[in-house]
Design an enzyme around this catalytic site. Structure first.
Site, PDB file in Angstrom:
ATOM      1  N   HIS A 258       0.837  -1.210   0.000  1.00  0.00           N
ATOM      2  CA  HIS A 258       0.000   0.000   0.000  1.00  0.00           C
ATOM      3  C   HIS A 258       0.866   1.252   0.000  1.00  0.00           C
ATOM      4  O   HIS A 258       1.827   1.360   0.761  1.00  0.00           O
ATOM      5  CB  HIS A 258      -1.011   0.009   1.149  1.00  0.00           C
ATOM      6  CG  HIS A 258      -0.429   0.013   2.523  1.00  0.00           C
ATOM      7  ND1 HIS A 258      -0.051   1.170   3.163  1.00  0.00           N
ATOM      8  CD2 HIS A 258      -0.164  -0.999   3.380  1.00  0.00           C
ATOM      9  CE1 HIS A 258       0.401   0.863   4.373  1.00  0.00           C
ATOM     10  NE2 HIS A 258       0.350  -0.441   4.526  1.00  0.00           N
TER      11      HIS A 258
ATOM     12  N   GLU B 159      -4.758   2.023   2.558  1.00  0.00           N
ATOM     13  CA  GLU B 159      -4.882   0.829   3.410  1.00  0.00           C
ATOM     14  C   GLU B 159      -5.077   1.239   4.861  1.00  0.00           C
ATOM     15  O   GLU B 159      -5.845   0.638   5.586  1.00  0.00           O
ATOM     16  CB  GLU B 159      -3.609  -0.041   3.277  1.00  0.00           C
ATOM     17  CG  GLU B 159      -3.722  -1.398   3.978  1.00  0.00           C
ATOM     18  CD  GLU B 159      -3.228  -1.400   5.426  1.00  0.00           C
ATOM     19  OE1 GLU B 159      -3.498  -2.370   6.135  1.00  0.00           O
ATOM     20  OE2 GLU B 159      -2.579  -0.430   5.858  1.00  0.00           O
ATOM     21  N   GLU B 160      -4.348   2.290   5.274  1.00  0.00           N
ATOM     22  CA  GLU B 160      -4.253   2.584   6.709  1.00  0.00           C
ATOM     23  C   GLU B 160      -5.580   2.963   7.357  1.00  0.00           C
ATOM     24  O   GLU B 160      -5.893   2.514   8.452  1.00  0.00           O
ATOM     25  CB  GLU B 160      -3.220   3.689   6.957  1.00  0.00           C
ATOM     26  CG  GLU B 160      -1.780   3.266   6.660  1.00  0.00           C
ATOM     27  CD  GLU B 160      -1.266   2.181   7.597  1.00  0.00           C
ATOM     28  OE1 GLU B 160      -2.020   1.713   8.461  1.00  0.00           O
ATOM     29  OE2 GLU B 160      -0.096   1.795   7.436  1.00  0.00           O
TER      30      GLU B 160
ATOM     31  N   ASP C 123       3.583  -6.346   3.355  1.00  0.00           N
ATOM     32  CA  ASP C 123       3.185  -5.270   4.276  1.00  0.00           C
ATOM     33  C   ASP C 123       3.573  -5.592   5.717  1.00  0.00           C
ATOM     34  O   ASP C 123       2.840  -5.313   6.657  1.00  0.00           O
ATOM     35  CB  ASP C 123       1.675  -5.000   4.165  1.00  0.00           C
ATOM     36  CG  ASP C 123       1.242  -3.777   4.992  1.00  0.00           C
ATOM     37  OD1 ASP C 123       2.112  -2.962   5.338  1.00  0.00           O
ATOM     38  OD2 ASP C 123       0.045  -3.671   5.302  1.00  0.00           O
TER      39      ASP C 123
ATOM     40  N   HIS D 182       3.687   3.096  12.248  1.00  0.00           N
ATOM     41  CA  HIS D 182       2.771   4.155  12.710  1.00  0.00           C
ATOM     42  C   HIS D 182       3.444   5.152  13.651  1.00  0.00           C
ATOM     43  O   HIS D 182       2.761   5.823  14.422  1.00  0.00           O
ATOM     44  CB  HIS D 182       1.536   3.561  13.402  1.00  0.00           C
ATOM     45  CG  HIS D 182       0.713   2.658  12.544  1.00  0.00           C
ATOM     46  ND1 HIS D 182      -0.538   2.224  12.924  1.00  0.00           N
ATOM     47  CD2 HIS D 182       0.944   2.119  11.324  1.00  0.00           C
ATOM     48  CE1 HIS D 182      -1.029   1.436  11.973  1.00  0.00           C
ATOM     49  NE2 HIS D 182      -0.143   1.372  10.996  1.00  0.00           N
TER      50      HIS D 182
ATOM     51  N   ASP E 120       6.258   0.626   6.623  1.00  0.00           N
ATOM     52  CA  ASP E 120       4.796   0.495   6.490  1.00  0.00           C
ATOM     53  C   ASP E 120       4.290   1.613   5.589  1.00  0.00           C
ATOM     54  O   ASP E 120       3.855   2.643   6.069  1.00  0.00           O
ATOM     55  CB  ASP E 120       4.172   0.550   7.889  1.00  0.00           C
ATOM     56  CG  ASP E 120       2.695   0.228   7.876  1.00  0.00           C
ATOM     57  OD1 ASP E 120       2.215  -0.302   6.862  1.00  0.00           O
ATOM     58  OD2 ASP E 120       2.023   0.514   8.877  1.00  0.00           O
TER      59      ASP E 120
END
Lengths: 457, 457
Positions: free
Chosen positions: A273, A319-320, A350, A420, A285
């Site tokens: 993503h 995606e997130e 991922d 994140h 990520d």
């Protein structure tokens, strides 16, 4: 007597041992695999592209210019890479914008609490909400003290066990706290390790329950407040979140493919993503997964390797905090391209681009055996192990419709340290590991696309 | 013939082998050592005190109320611990106060740069200084581009090799940059690892050179800016530091002792520094060292162990940005107590309270042998290894005047991850390791204080 030989032969041919022993790989496959590995390991392209993208555009959050600028650059660059077709697919995505924000311990002593509000959180009034804090370690604990929650801020100090288990406080914490009358909720960042590093991520509201502000503080500070609370101190916090939810905005999935020479309608789809959270650089990520998938196919082009089936790179958007890109691709495949049946395999990376181990695969036994054989060609870089069970969020909709799927498995010991957070940056990536991820994806995608037998469902 | 026997005997008694073989430890010493180890390992007192102090008062920076409140609490608590005497020694310390501060990358794209100004830095004008940045990896590189420095901000992106080598950019970076006309200087945080974690620390100015603001950004951002710079991007940063240097203020060394039963004038001094930087909780640097030294002697009191020589716990103030506590203790010992000659051994713990290995010792061969023998009693917790060379900043002035000195050696693999950062917090400390540090300090201090032979210089 005349039936004996054919019967014996058919028993032998149908026996599992023979099925296993029947190799799907030709010598040319094995040679190409080694070429792909060598080429990947000797290349700076993946590293330089990922670094350039991450450094130039910054994090790529849904709704941001950064994300769309990154996509523009990817499309432009892909167009010089020898793909047969490069295009984008419009996707409407949520547009949540972090504003000024802070958390401050007011009692028993004043302390700034490094924090990140969670994606989608409503704002506090200007100046924030100041309230007494009730600290719980779990939803069970919350249930026990639910009569004391009214008008307070709930702090979930849930220790990290696994991402799946612990993330529920991030995802559902605001709903459960608001149900009992809390004015806001705060979680301990979802991760196993922190150096004063708050983690953001997605969260849900329930239309039946009041929406309250929801944020993450560091592991260190959550543990500190728990200790103060356990000593009987009255805890008071000011939580200030000036976030806004704007109307949905247009983003894009990026799609690039090389057409199969014999079965162009049969598709191996592979990607990651392209969006990230709005902190750090979104390298593990999932910028790394995107660039690895792209680079895997670019290497085939550079080597002049033309597989029998089509290989399609998809960089899904959003995606997130929505999975809208994955849903749109799935809808388009089903309703417009009508290629669902011809999606032979879906591959996602991922989980970071650390030292790769192999793939986790969800599909039939026979397909598992074929993939395991393909894995043997990765012996030089020890990344060909296929384990049962695996996939990814973006290929989830395809997999639920029967497409075999697999996710790259890497050394995951530090993935949740970074993901994140502001610490998901280029310096955490080892170039050799990254190139091994590229090689691993390239070899599997190429081999599945080129072997005589179509990977059975 | 009548001389032969005495001569042979004296040759034997004076031979190095005999000296070595002659044990300094009685059975009672060995028993007491085991009692101290057992008591330390089964106790929560050190852990609870350190946690209480760190949580209640926060970081203990020179000039802060936090520091003086911590000292008040220590003195009060010590008075119930069975020491023969507890007192404080006034020390005037620097009083630098961090204000509002920030660093912002303005070009080639806007990005907040987490930062800490360095202790003692002058302020920028309100709103900060915005200037073009010149990036260098070393003073040598700075020398090569010195003609381009005028009016710019110098960023030292010096990779961490050892603390001693890399810290020079923090300590002298502002002087060297200002010498060539820089308007401010920024360092890459001095540490081997970062999760967006800036490190602060002390810095110097030179009265002959203009004083310019000096700050640390994270390793991640320093590396990012280096990459952008190497790609030819123009780097511009706004650096805003609203720090103030106030008049010196009074702090205190804390001193507590148990009087020796046979040689009360002979002193084993042991401690750490009670001040910390103004971020995190100052747990590894050096609250843990202080509480460990204190607890080591409290355990002797609890066990009723009364050594022959005096053991004195000193918690020095202002190690971090002045060393004024260490200097005042040394002055007092020399000029007032006149006990320098009777300082038998100085022991410091200031490398964190991770899993202990033993002590690094600076002194005579015979003393080294004695300490090594004492170390054998720590075999149950494997922390009795004595290596040559060692000491500490606070015992430095004593050692320069001939007092044998030693510093606790621990597993240092993560010390510089945390020290001088917001991540130097209780959660980084393992209770068992910490208790082992207590036991190690207790056993060495007790044994040196109680063996028949005075540790020779």
């Amino acid at each position: 007597m005349k039936y004996i030989l054919p019967i014996l032969l058919s028993v032998f041919l149908l026996s599992p041992d023979f099925m296993k022993a029947q190799s799907v790989l030709t010598n040319q496959h094995k040679e190409h695999a080694q070429q792909l590995i060598q080429k990947a390991m000797g290349s700076d392209v993946a590293w330089e592209r990922l670094t350039y993208m991450a450094d130039t555009f910054g994090p790529r959050f849904s709704g941001s210019e950064n994300l769309e600028n990154s996509i523009d650059w990817i499309v432009e660059t892909m167009e010089e890479d020898g793909f047969d077709k490069v295009w984008t697919q419009p996707v409407m995505v949520p547009h949540w914008v972090r504003g000024e924000e802070s958390a401050t311990l007011l009692s028993p002593r004043k302390k700034d609490l490094p924090m990140l509000s969670l994606g989608g959180s409503v704002a506090t009034p200007e100046g924030g909400i100041s309230a007494e804090v009730i600290v719980v370690k779990s939803f069970d604990e919350l249930e026990k003290v639910k009569d004391q929650v009214e008008g307070k801020i709930v702090l979930y100090n849930a220790e990290f066990t696994s991402y799946g288990r612990t993330v529920q406080y991030r995802v559902n914490g605001a709903i459960e706290a608001a149900r009992h009358g809390a004015v806001a909720s705060i979680i301990r960042s979802v991760g196993p390790y922190s150096m004063q590093t708050p983690h953001t991520g997605t969260m849900y509201y329930d239309d039946e329950v009041k929406k309250i502000p929801h944020a993450a503080i560091t592991i260190e500070d959550a543990m500190l407040i728990q200790r103060l609370y356990d000593r009987g101190e009255k805890i008071e916090i000011n939580l200030n979140i000036q976030a806004r939810t704007l109307p949905d905005t247009e983003s894009r999935n990026v799609i690039a493919e090389i057409k199969g020479t014999e079965f162009p309608e049969e598709i191996i789809v592979m990607g990651g993503h392209i969006d990230s959270w709005d902190v750090g650089q979104g390298v593990m990520d999932d910028g790394g997964g995107c660039i690895a998938a792209w680079e895997a196919v670019r290497l085939m082009n550079e080597l002049g390797i033309k597989p029998k089936r089509t290989i399609r790179v998809v960089l899904w958007t959003n995606e997130e905090n929505g999975l809208r890109g994955a849903e749109e691709y799935h809808r388009w495949v089903k309703e417009e391209e009508k290629s669902l049946e011809n999606h032979v395999l879906a591959i996602e990376s991922d989980a970071g681009v650390f030292d790769p181990i192999g793939f986790g695969f969800s599909g039939s036994e026979r397909a598992y055996d074929i993939l395991s054989e393909i894995g043997t060609t990765l012996q030089p870089i020890e990344s060909g192990q296929v384990t049962k069970g695996g996939g990814g969020a973006d290929i989830g909709p395809l997999m639920r419709d029967g497409v075999p799927g697999m996710g790259l498995v890497v050394d995951g010991s530090r993935y949740f340290w970074y993901h994140h957070t502001g610490a998901d940056t280029m310096d955490k990536l080892n170039k050799e590991d990254f190139n091994e991820c590229v090689a691993t994806m390239a070899v599997f995608a190429y081999a599945v696309a080129d072997i005589e037998e179509r990977l059975p469902r």
